[in-house]
Motif scaffolding. Structure first.
Motif, mmCIF file in Angstrom:
data_model
loop_
_atom_site.group_PDB
_atom_site.id
_atom_site.type_symbol
_atom_site.label_atom_id
_atom_site.label_comp_id
_atom_site.label_asym_id
_atom_site.label_seq_id
_atom_site.Cartn_x
_atom_site.Cartn_y
_atom_site.Cartn_z
ATOM 1 N N GLN A 181 -3.557 45.489 41.627
ATOM 2 C CA GLN A 181 -2.761 44.596 42.476
ATOM 3 C C GLN A 181 -2.158 43.490 41.604
ATOM 4 O OE1 GLN A 181 -5.035 41.816 44.823
ATOM 5 N NE2 GLN A 181 -3.625 41.979 46.571
ATOM 6 N N HIS A 182 -0.886 43.250 41.779
ATOM 7 C CA HIS A 182 -0.224 42.129 41.107
ATOM 8 C C HIS A 182 0.018 41.031 42.121
ATOM 9 C CE1 HIS A 182 3.590 40.075 39.566
ATOM 10 N NE2 HIS A 182 2.605 39.682 38.787
ATOM 11 N N ILE A 183 -0.455 39.819 41.816
ATOM 12 C CA ILE A 183 -0.250 38.672 42.697
ATOM 13 C C ILE A 183 0.628 37.651 41.973
ATOM 14 C CG2 ILE A 183 -1.329 36.759 43.945
ATOM 15 C CD1 ILE A 183 -3.800 38.427 44.316
ATOM 16 N N PRO A 184 1.894 37.498 42.378
ATOM 17 C CA PRO A 184 2.724 36.444 41.789
ATOM 18 C C PRO A 184 2.138 35.088 42.171
ATOM 19 C CG PRO A 184 4.036 38.025 43.038
ATOM 20 C CD PRO A 184 2.604 38.265 43.407
ATOM 21 N N GLY A 185 2.323 34.101 41.326
ATOM 22 C CA GLY A 185 1.772 32.794 41.650
ATOM 23 C C GLY A 185 2.208 31.757 40.652
ATOM 24 N N ARG A 208 -1.570 36.824 38.595
ATOM 25 C CA ARG A 208 -2.688 37.607 38.079
ATOM 26 C C ARG A 208 -2.540 39.082 38.430
ATOM 27 N NH1 ARG A 208 -3.889 34.191 42.126
ATOM 28 N NH2 ARG A 208 -5.081 34.850 43.955
ATOM 29 N N PHE A 209 -3.196 39.886 37.626
ATOM 30 C CA PHE A 209 -3.358 41.303 37.920
ATOM 31 C C PHE A 209 -4.821 41.532 38.272
ATOM 32 C CE2 PHE A 209 0.701 42.269 35.881
ATOM 33 C CZ PHE A 209 1.136 43.361 36.617
ATOM 34 N N ASN A 210 -5.081 42.174 39.385
ATOM 35 C CA ASN A 210 -6.437 42.540 39.789
ATOM 36 C C ASN A 210 -6.638 44.036 39.586
ATOM 37 O OD1 ASN A 210 -7.124 39.907 40.622
ATOM 38 N ND2 ASN A 210 -6.069 40.222 42.564
ATOM 39 N N ILE A 211 -7.733 44.386 38.949
ATOM 40 C CA ILE A 211 -8.045 45.785 38.685
ATOM 41 C C ILE A 211 -9.485 46.053 39.116
ATOM 42 C CG2 ILE A 211 -8.279 47.576 36.917
ATOM 43 C CD1 ILE A 211 -6.248 46.069 35.227
ATOM 44 N N ASP A 212 -9.690 47.055 39.947
ATOM 45 C CA ASP A 212 -11.031 47.490 40.348
ATOM 46 C C ASP A 212 -11.394 48.762 39.598
ATOM 47 O OD1 ASP A 212 -11.030 45.412 42.128
ATOM 48 O OD2 ASP A 212 -10.885 46.660 43.935
#
Length: 284
Positions: A181-185, A208-212
């Protein structure tokens, strides 16, 4: 803290400033209230322009003085190679995104994904809510998840990567990538010592980039790769995609200047606690 002076030792420690509360509050005001009030897209444009200076050929002249100033190991650079198959470090940015010639080898099934200062380490259930602008958010927000998605007995860690640190993020375990998931911020200042009440505050707001990664025991390891000011790009490694298997220490991403790596893990660190330094690839 576990000392790991090996042939792979990468000199991760740096001076942690002991900032008095009044000065920390002043720096926080500059980061959150002033810089943080600038629209995120403008923050990224300014950061990209600034980081582009380190792509210029003249910037390679900074490398040797920077190493003399920041590393105790005079042969520090001998452990690394230029990025992208280059023969030489053609700019300071090349040095910043340097690659290990050989990755550390440890038998532990789970390892640290990066190097830097472990500025926070707590159980999920013990973490306080954080006010971000007009919202109150839980730590699950960092990972783009709901509270129920992360068990309370998981451990949250936040490793701050100083400019001198190695800036590639690797898989802490072997498994399968089950979410990206990429979250712009925003791109708030990352220095944890200016956020004394909550050193992880930027992770709640920043891009951030979220990786599971779901490991071989069906436990999910949540990673959040957080950018900061002067970050031109957070770049995912080739082949990192949902459904792909990854091996322990496989590269996941790199930063072009500035970063923090947060993790919510099914187990707690065995050898490290808050305010100690960790090395990429050493037992978690």
């Amino acid at each position: 803290m576990m000392k790991t002076i090996t042939e792979y030792y990468s000199d991760p420690d740096f001076t942690v400033l002991k900032v008095p509360h009044w000065r920390a509050n002043y720096y926080k005001f500059l980061s959150v209230s002033l810089w943080g009030a600038i629209p995120s897209n403008l923050q990224r444009r300014l950061s990209s322009w600034y980081s582009s200076l380190y792509d210029k050929p003249f910037s390679k002249r900074i490398i040797k003085p920077y190493i003399r100033l920041n590393y105790s190991d005079k042969d520090y650079l001998s452990k690394f190679k230029p990025p992208h198959g280059k023969k030489d470090f053609e700019s300071f940015q090349d040095f910043f995104i340097r690659e290990f010639k050989e990755l550390p080898k440890y038998k532990s099934t789970h390892v640290w994904p990066c190097e830097g200062l472990l500025c926070e380490e707590r159980k999920i259930k013990d973490l306080k809510l954080v006010k971000v602008k007009s919202d109150v958010r839980s730590v699950a927000t960092v990972f783009g998840l709901n509270d129920s998605d992360i068990p309370e007995n998981y451990t949250f860690t936040n490793v701050f990567l100083h400019n001198k640190n190695y800036h590639r993020i690797h898989a802490p375990v072997s498994g399968t990538i089950t979410r990206i998931q990429h979250i712009p911020g925003d791109l708030l200042v990352l220095r944890p010592w200016i956020y004394k009440e909550n050193p992880s505050l930027p992770a709640f707001r920043n891009e951030r980039f979220n990786i599971d990664i779901t490991d071989n025991t069906n436990k999910v390891w949540h990673l959040s790769i957080v950018g900061g000011p002067a970050v031109g790009t957070i770049e995912l490694a080739h082949g990192v995609a949902v459904g792909k298997t990854v091996r322990k220490l496989q590269e996941l991403s790199l930063f072009y200047l500035g970063s923090t790596c947060c993790m919510a893990a099914p187990t707690a660190p065995r050898y490290h606690e808050a305010n100690t330094f960790v090395e990429m690839g050493t037992p978690y």
